[in-house]
Write a protein that holds these residues in place. Structure first.
Motif, short mmCIF file in Angstrom:
data_model
loop_
_atom_site.label_atom_id
_atom_site.label_comp_id
_atom_site.label_asym_id
_atom_site.label_seq_id
_atom_site.Cartn_x
_atom_site.Cartn_y
_atom_site.Cartn_z
N ASP A 185 1.82 9.39 70.83
CA ASP A 185 1.72 10.49 71.85
C ASP A 185 2.71 11.60 71.14
O ASP A 185 3.95 11.43 71.00
N ILE A 186 2.19 12.69 70.66
CA ILE A 186 3.05 13.47 69.79
C ILE A 186 3.74 14.45 70.40
O ILE A 186 4.88 14.82 70.26
N TRP A 196 -2.08 14.02 71.39
CA TRP A 196 -1.92 12.64 71.21
C TRP A 196 -3.06 12.06 70.27
O TRP A 196 -3.97 12.67 69.78
N TRP A 244 9.11 12.06 64.82
CA TRP A 244 8.55 13.18 65.64
C TRP A 244 9.50 14.47 65.29
O TRP A 244 10.80 14.49 65.03
N GLY A 304 7.73 12.08 73.15
CA GLY A 304 6.90 11.39 71.83
C GLY A 304 7.00 10.04 72.13
O GLY A 304 8.24 9.47 72.25
N GLU A 309 -1.36 3.78 70.36
CA GLU A 309 -1.40 5.27 71.03
C GLU A 309 -0.02 5.82 70.28
O GLU A 309 0.77 5.51 70.43
N ALA A 312 -0.92 17.37 76.95
CA ALA A 312 -0.67 16.28 75.94
C ALA A 312 -1.52 16.61 74.63
O ALA A 312 -2.38 17.10 74.46
N GLU A 351 3.94 15.34 75.06
CA GLU A 351 3.64 15.10 76.44
C GLU A 351 4.77 15.97 77.29
O GLU A 351 5.97 15.91 76.82
N ARG A 405 -1.50 7.44 78.99
CA ARG A 405 -2.68 8.00 79.02
C ARG A 405 -3.89 7.54 78.65
O ARG A 405 -4.83 8.22 77.91
#
Length: 421
Positions: free
Chosen positions: A169-170, A151, A226, A183, A167, A149, A172, A8
């Motif tokens: 990503d929490i 993130w 997560w 995640g 990065e 997303a 997507e 992303r």
């Protein structure tokens, strides 16, 4: 699990400030109607936006900036605008990001005249933070080709680039997986298709677009976990990286966006409904609820002397010094999971959040600021993450009462410490 094959990352030319910002003042904590025991508020809220305001209002510019442009890296189809047609408050305490099949501005994308518009917001230059609990309550978009997303990117993105910035990503979601979110971590050697992550799938045929859900990460030194609605579904540590570099030890900023199309979700088709919406109830960052948890014991330095709270005084501003080890509580430090180092119920703190060489350290109420964020490295440095400088015994002295300070990291013996682990 190796997660999705595409990054992303930002397209060159999108508006992005990379200045580290101080924590923004916070409002009264917002508790969603369906809050559970797992949503209990930790001690320090360092960022919060409840998106309260009249319908049609733009987001708070003191907290968010709107990026503009397309994204050739992922072959996304939308053009991100700064219009309230694409990102606005709904008057009911939500931010609504709306993707539209239109191009009133006659925008050009990597593939020609853009077919869609949407929005992407970030907090770069407004808010960034290291460690803690990061969460948002969101109702995701619906349909083939949609890619919402929540993130984060490292705030050194402008200096070192992606993926060295890191990065996280929490959350997507891709529209062809309506019951699953992902995640993922991206960093040097584990980016794009090599990202490290996992998915979480709702039970009983539920879809994420049907209701709000709370997406969160708990981030502490060398550990990221997560969860969805309080249920933990993965934890990652440096051991998961097969020897690659862990780059999650510096401030990150937040990003919310709704992409249309791309190599991972594919393009919209005749079943995809526009306008299409991503609805965010709130975004909140706290210092985490594990400040008093972690290995506890003496921190020793030059000549085996201990890091000590002067006079065993817990008052704010009490100097932290080097002193002969004596086993008292003034020398018992907890290297906490939220990035703080604590003794006598308070935090090791850089005076006045200074960043200059020679700024003394002290004991102070824990407040979630960068002045109290530390990491203990494998090289035995104790580094203040806000300043990037090392805990240092002034004058290279090991005499009792030597004041401790921050100083540019040199590798010298007066900056080497043995901390509880």
């Amino acid at each position: 699990m190796r997660a999705h094959p595409f990054s992303r990352r930002l397209r060159t030319g999108l508006v992005l400030a990379t200045t580290t910002a101080a924590a923004i003042g916070t409002a009264t904590p917002h508790t969603p109607a369906n809050a559970t025991a797992s949503d209990a508020q930790p001690a320090a809220v360092v960022f919060e936006d409840n998106f309260d305001g009249p319908a049609g209002s733009p987001v708070d510019g003191a907290k968010w900036q709107l990026e503009t442009g397309d994204n050739v890296n992922n072959r996304e189809r939308q053009y991100y605008t700064n219009s309230t047609r694409n990102a606005a408050l709904d008057g009911q305490g939500n931010l609504v990001i709306t993707a539209r099949k239109e191009n009133p501005g006659n925008f050009n994308c990597w593939y020609g005249r853009c077919e869609y518009t949407s929005a992407r917001l970030n907090t770069a230059g407004r808010f960034s933070h290291t460690y803690g609990h990061y969460e948002a309550r969101i109702k995701v978009s619906r349909g083939q080709g949609m890619w919402p997303a929540f993130w984060m990117l490292g705030n050194n993105f402008g200096d070192v680039g992606w993926p060295d910035s890191g990065e996280i990503d929490i959350m997507e979601n891709v529209g062809f997986e309506p019951a699953t979110i992902h995640g993922t971590l991206h960093g040097p050697g584990y980016s794009g298709g090599e990202g490290i992550g996992a998915g979480y799938t709702l039970p009983d045929g539920q879809h994420f677009a049907d209701a709000f859900h709370t997406f969160a990460v708990d981030w502490s030194p060398n550990r990221i976990t997560w969860s969805v609605d309080g249920t933990v579904y993965q934890t990652r540590t440096p051991a998961d990286l097969d020897g690659d570099r862990w780059v999650f030890d510096h401030p990150f900023f937040l990003i919310l966006n709704l992409a249309v199309g791309g190599q991972w979700p594919g393009d919209p088709d005749g079943s995809t409904v526009f306008p299409n919406q991503l609805v965010i109830d709130y975004v909140r960052v706290t210092t985490g609820d594990n400040g008093d948890q972690g290995p506890t014991g003496q921190i020793t330095g030059l000549d085996g002397k201990c890091v000590d709270v002067a006079g065993a005084d817990s008052a704010n501003g009490t100097p932290v010094q080097l002193y002969g080890c004596n086993g008292t509580p003034a020398q018992q430090w907890t290297v906490s999971g939220d990035g703080t180092i604590r003794a006598l119920g308070k935090c090791l703190d850089v005076t006045a959040a200074g960043t200059a060489d020679g700024t003394p350290v002290q004991l102070y109420d824990c407040n979630g600021t960068g002045a109290q964020q530390w990491t203990v490295t494998a090289a035995r440095d104790i580094v203040n993450l806000s300043s990037g400088k090392c805990l240092d015994a002034s004058g290279h002295s090991s005499a009792d009462g030597t004041r401790l300070q921050i100083w540019s990291c040199t590798g010298a013996a007066n900056q080497k410490w043995t901390a509880p682990a």
